[in-house]
Design a protein around this motif. Sequence first.
Motif, PDB file in Angstrom:
ATOM      1  N   SER A  84     -37.059  37.621  39.152  1.00 26.18           N
ATOM      2  CA  SER A  84     -35.745  37.611  39.795  1.00 26.18           C
ATOM      3  C   SER A  84     -35.328  39.004  40.250  1.00 26.18           C
ATOM      4  CB  SER A  84     -34.697  37.037  38.842  1.00 26.18           C
ATOM      5  OG  SER A  84     -34.557  37.882  37.706  1.00 26.18           O
ATOM      6  N   PHE A  88     -30.990  40.242  52.893  1.00 28.45           N
ATOM      7  CA  PHE A  88     -30.581  39.570  51.661  1.00 28.45           C
ATOM      8  C   PHE A  88     -31.571  39.873  50.549  1.00 28.45           C
ATOM      9  CE2 PHE A  88     -28.132  37.300  54.750  1.00 28.45           C
ATOM     10  CZ  PHE A  88     -26.984  36.905  54.073  1.00 28.45           C
ATOM     11  N   ARG A  89     -31.080  40.550  49.497  1.00 29.82           N
ATOM     12  CA  ARG A  89     -31.940  40.900  48.359  1.00 29.82           C
ATOM     13  C   ARG A  89     -31.405  40.308  47.053  1.00 29.82           C
ATOM     14  NH1 ARG A  89     -36.584  42.388  50.651  1.00 29.82           N
ATOM     15  NH2 ARG A  89     -36.272  43.996  52.241  1.00 29.82           N
ATOM     16  N   SER A  90     -30.170  39.868  47.056  1.00 28.89           N
ATOM     17  CA  SER A  90     -29.543  39.385  45.825  1.00 28.89           C
ATOM     18  C   SER A  90     -30.103  38.020  45.434  1.00 28.89           C
ATOM     19  CB  SER A  90     -28.028  39.295  46.016  1.00 28.89           C
ATOM     20  OG  SER A  90     -27.430  38.699  44.876  1.00 28.89           O
ATOM     21  N   THR A  91     -30.135  37.774  44.121  1.00 27.55           N
ATOM     22  CA  THR A  91     -30.566  36.468  43.626  1.00 27.55           C
ATOM     23  C   THR A  91     -29.370  35.623  43.190  1.00 27.55           C
ATOM     24  OG1 THR A  91     -30.863  37.388  41.401  1.00 27.55           O
ATOM     25  CG2 THR A  91     -32.798  37.342  42.852  1.00 27.55           C
ATOM     26  N   ALA A  92     -28.150  36.075  43.509  1.00 27.28           N
ATOM     27  CA  ALA A  92     -26.946  35.317  43.181  1.00 27.28           C
ATOM     28  C   ALA A  92     -26.924  34.007  43.959  1.00 27.28           C
ATOM     29  CB  ALA A  92     -25.699  36.140  43.492  1.00 27.28           C
ATOM     30  N   THR A 116     -26.207  31.292  51.254  1.00 25.66           N
ATOM     31  CA  THR A 116     -26.000  31.864  52.586  1.00 25.66           C
ATOM     32  C   THR A 116     -27.321  32.075  53.304  1.00 25.66           C
ATOM     33  OG1 THR A 116     -24.013  33.009  51.798  1.00 25.66           O
ATOM     34  CG2 THR A 116     -24.986  33.800  53.852  1.00 25.66           C
ATOM     35  N   LEU A 117     -28.314  32.551  52.564  1.00 21.29           N
ATOM     36  CA  LEU A 117     -29.646  32.753  53.142  1.00 21.29           C
ATOM     37  C   LEU A 117     -30.230  31.433  53.618  1.00 21.29           C
ATOM     38  CD1 LEU A 117     -32.064  34.608  53.697  1.00 21.29           C
ATOM     39  CD2 LEU A 117     -32.811  34.203  51.353  1.00 21.29           C
ATOM     40  N   TRP A 171     -24.560  32.286  45.583  1.00 23.30           N
ATOM     41  CA  TRP A 171     -23.933  32.249  46.895  1.00 23.30           C
ATOM     42  C   TRP A 171     -24.745  33.014  47.938  1.00 23.30           C
ATOM     43  CZ3 TRP A 171     -20.790  28.546  47.666  1.00 23.30           C
ATOM     44  CH2 TRP A 171     -19.991  28.063  46.636  1.00 23.30           C
ATOM     45  N   SER A 172     -25.405  34.066  47.524  1.00 19.83           N
ATOM     46  CA  SER A 172     -26.270  34.798  48.456  1.00 19.83           C
ATOM     47  C   SER A 172     -27.453  33.942  48.887  1.00 19.83           C
ATOM     48  CB  SER A 172     -26.765  36.089  47.804  1.00 19.83           C
ATOM     49  OG  SER A 172     -25.703  36.967  47.534  1.00 19.83           O
ATOM     50  N   LEU A 173     -28.044  33.246  47.922  1.00 23.83           N
ATOM     51  CA  LEU A 173     -29.166  32.360  48.235  1.00 23.83           C
ATOM     52  C   LEU A 173     -28.710  31.202  49.123  1.00 23.83           C
ATOM     53  CD1 LEU A 173     -30.998  32.224  44.783  1.00 23.83           C
ATOM     54  CD2 LEU A 173     -31.675  33.504  46.824  1.00 23.83           C
TER      55      LEU A 173
END
Length: 322
Positions: A56, A270-274, A280-281, A276-278
């Motif tokens: 992660s 996009f580098r976050s594993t959160a 959005t990706l 909402w970030s995923l």
Amino acid sequence: MVGKIIQNGWNTVIKLRRAVGVIYLVNLLIAAALSIPLFFGLHRYLDYSTLRSEMSSGFSYAWWSAFNFRAEGLAATLRPSLSGGFGPIFDNLELLISGNWTAYGVAVFVLGIAYVLLAAFFNGGFVGLAVEERPFSTQRFFSQSGLYFHHMAALAVTALLLFLGIYKGLYPLVFSLVDKLTTGSLSQPWVWFVNLVAYLLLIKVIFIVTMIFDYARVILITDKKESAWISIGLATLFVFRHYRAWLINALLVGVGVLGTLTAALLLSAFRSTAFWSLLTLFALQQLFILGLISLRLTFYASQVEYYRRQKEAETLVRKKRL
């Protein structure tokens, strides 16, 4: 004229936008059928190897090496790529030029053939609706797809065989010549330039062949031809007689390349594993797929518009001569 034709092609896609939705949903279902089992397989392996927290935070080459050694079937096709966002683009470009499909496994190759036939099914339906210039109807769309499927499948298989000939014949010939020209050369710029020319030559050949088969689909349905191979011959003559056909395709390809590069830049940010970030990706990726489908259908709609205009112009000229 070229700009107007592309605009009319885009307007046709907007009018038949429900076809874009149908094709997208089918793509999504196919992707889900492949990715969900793969996801659970990865989930079990990560849980077993207790590497979840490490993966992660960043890619673990040691984990991938161990996983790849044991992987079977579709999982064996997983491979790391460059992290800058453009790695997959270059991977796909190399695959397009070299035709080295077997490097991705027999399963992916077979699925690719099945997907080509499915695309042939939908191509006939959309071109049929674009030629008819009637409002979209799901029943009519699938009816047109079924009506022209045997012709579209014949064109798809013929194109695959032709590309196989290019990959097995022209590709080795071109790069054997490149090796002869660059062997023993101490000039790095010269080697780079010769290889660039070779790749551009192969891309141009692939571009021309693809364009010919696009117009073969248009001619077959517009003129109601009974033979896919006759349509290929007529499309070849049409493409080499009308330079605007090249401009239409070149402009649309340019839009596709620019869009792909832009999408790669956005997605690589996009580098976050959160969660909402995923999420959005994922949404951005789906918008990108929708854009690709819309662009491909704009190709067909623009080609239908251009071919119809040229046919009407040639008919008018013949009447004036009489």
